[in-house]
Write a protein that holds these residues in place. Structure first.
Motif, short mmCIF file in Angstrom:
data_model
loop_
_atom_site.label_atom_id
_atom_site.label_comp_id
_atom_site.label_asym_id
_atom_site.label_seq_id
_atom_site.Cartn_x
_atom_site.Cartn_y
_atom_site.Cartn_z
N UNK A 1 -11.41 32.01 32.50
CA UNK A 1 -10.08 31.43 32.31
C UNK A 1 -9.24 32.28 31.35
N UNK A 2 -9.85 32.74 30.29
CA UNK A 2 -9.13 33.54 29.29
C UNK A 2 -8.76 34.91 29.85
N UNK A 3 -9.64 35.50 30.63
CA UNK A 3 -9.34 36.78 31.26
C UNK A 3 -8.16 36.66 32.22
N UNK A 4 -8.15 35.60 33.00
CA UNK A 4 -7.07 35.40 33.97
C UNK A 4 -5.75 35.09 33.28
N UNK A 5 -5.84 34.51 32.08
CA UNK A 5 -4.63 34.28 31.28
C UNK A 5 -4.12 35.56 30.63
N UNK A 6 -4.94 36.61 30.70
CA UNK A 6 -4.62 37.92 30.12
C UNK A 6 -4.41 37.83 28.60
N UNK A 7 -5.24 37.01 27.97
CA UNK A 7 -5.20 36.88 26.51
C UNK A 7 -6.26 37.82 25.93
N UNK A 8 -5.85 39.05 25.64
CA UNK A 8 -6.80 40.10 25.24
C UNK A 8 -7.51 39.77 23.93
N UNK A 9 -6.77 39.29 22.95
CA UNK A 9 -7.35 39.01 21.64
C UNK A 9 -8.41 37.91 21.74
N UNK A 10 -8.08 36.83 22.44
CA UNK A 10 -9.02 35.72 22.58
C UNK A 10 -10.23 36.13 23.41
N UNK A 11 -10.00 36.88 24.49
CA UNK A 11 -11.09 37.30 25.36
C UNK A 11 -12.07 38.22 24.63
N UNK A 12 -11.53 39.12 23.81
CA UNK A 12 -12.39 40.02 23.04
C UNK A 12 -13.27 39.24 22.07
N UNK B 1 -18.68 46.89 21.59
CA UNK B 1 -18.22 47.72 22.70
C UNK B 1 -17.65 46.87 23.83
N UNK B 2 -18.34 45.79 24.18
CA UNK B 2 -17.86 44.92 25.25
C UNK B 2 -16.53 44.27 24.88
N UNK C 1 -14.14 36.04 22.34
CA UNK C 1 -15.10 35.26 23.11
C UNK C 1 -16.26 36.12 23.60
N UNK C 2 -15.94 37.34 24.06
CA UNK C 2 -16.99 38.21 24.56
C UNK C 2 -17.96 38.60 23.45
N UNK C 3 -17.42 38.93 22.28
CA UNK C 3 -18.31 39.29 21.16
C UNK C 3 -19.24 38.13 20.83
N UNK C 4 -18.69 36.94 20.71
CA UNK C 4 -19.50 35.76 20.37
C UNK C 4 -20.51 35.45 21.47
N UNK C 5 -20.09 35.59 22.72
CA UNK C 5 -20.96 35.32 23.86
C UNK C 5 -22.17 36.24 23.87
#
Length: 215
Positions: free
Chosen positions: A183-194, A79-80, A196-200
């Protein structure tokens, strides 16, 4: 409801253990409240899966299990990951400023000396940081489901939290994960941020698994 909040917090923090009977007579005395309001509090906690109702036999603190923990954490992480994607698509400059501010405040939590303050304040700031990210999605319904899953995860989180906050290496690892995520959120990289969030959000699972196995 004061009794609801106090009883919920006591269950989450382990003052009432999984499987413990919740006797109405004791609860009324402990929380200084009447039968009606206490039943309302217990019913609310049943709906949140922190308490189980036993037919004709009262209430017990809900059991904890590896299966439930893994299911909750996997659901939360998925979900996150979705919420992060939407936040990147919809979040504005105010959203960016808010998450930067919360990340900075969280990173400075090591200035606190008391162990108890460290636990409480780091957890509060950690939740505020993740909430600031989630708010960017702009969906009250998704945020409602998110809060429900957070409540269900909280007893398990408390086990992980003590292992993380009281370990300098674990805390530093979390600090680095948070910075990479920002950093990834500010780069607006949705795929990478998603991703990273799942793994985090799944990193506590092995730690909690080991602690439950020891119990």
């Amino acid at each position: 409801m004061r009794a609801y909040q106090q009883l919920k917090q006591d269950i989450i923090c382990g003052a009432h253990k999984p499987g413990d009977k919740l006797l109405m007579s004791h609860l009324k005395t402990q929380y200084d409240i009447g039968t009606g309001p206490m039943r309302e509090a217990l019913s609310q906690l049943v709906s949140e899966r922190l308490v189980t109702a036993i037919s004709q036999r009262g209430f017990r603190v809900a059991e904890m299990s590896l299966e439930e923990m893994r299911d909750i954490y996997d659901a939360r992480a998925h979900l996150e990951a979705l919420i992060v994607k939407l936040a990147i698509e919809r979040g504005d400059e105010q959203w960016e400023a808010e998450l930067i501010g919360k990340a900075h405040t969280l990173a400075r939590v090591d200035e606190i000396n008391s162990a108890e303050d460290m636990l409480n304040i780091w957890d509060t700031r950690h939740k505020a940081f993740h909430s600031a990210i989630a708010e960017g999605c702009g969906s009250p319904k998704l945020l409602e489901v998110r809060n429900s899953l957070l409540d269900q995860a909280e007893r398990y989180r408390q086990l992980w939290l003590k292992q993380t906050v009281f370990s300098k290496s674990a805390l530093e690892e979390k600090r680095n994960e948070h910075q990479t995520l920002v950093d990834t959120l500010l780069e607006r990289d949705a795929a990478k941020a998603s991703k990273l969030m799942y793994e985090h959000l799944m990193t506590p699972v092995p730690i909690i698994t080991a602690l439950l196995d020891e119990a």
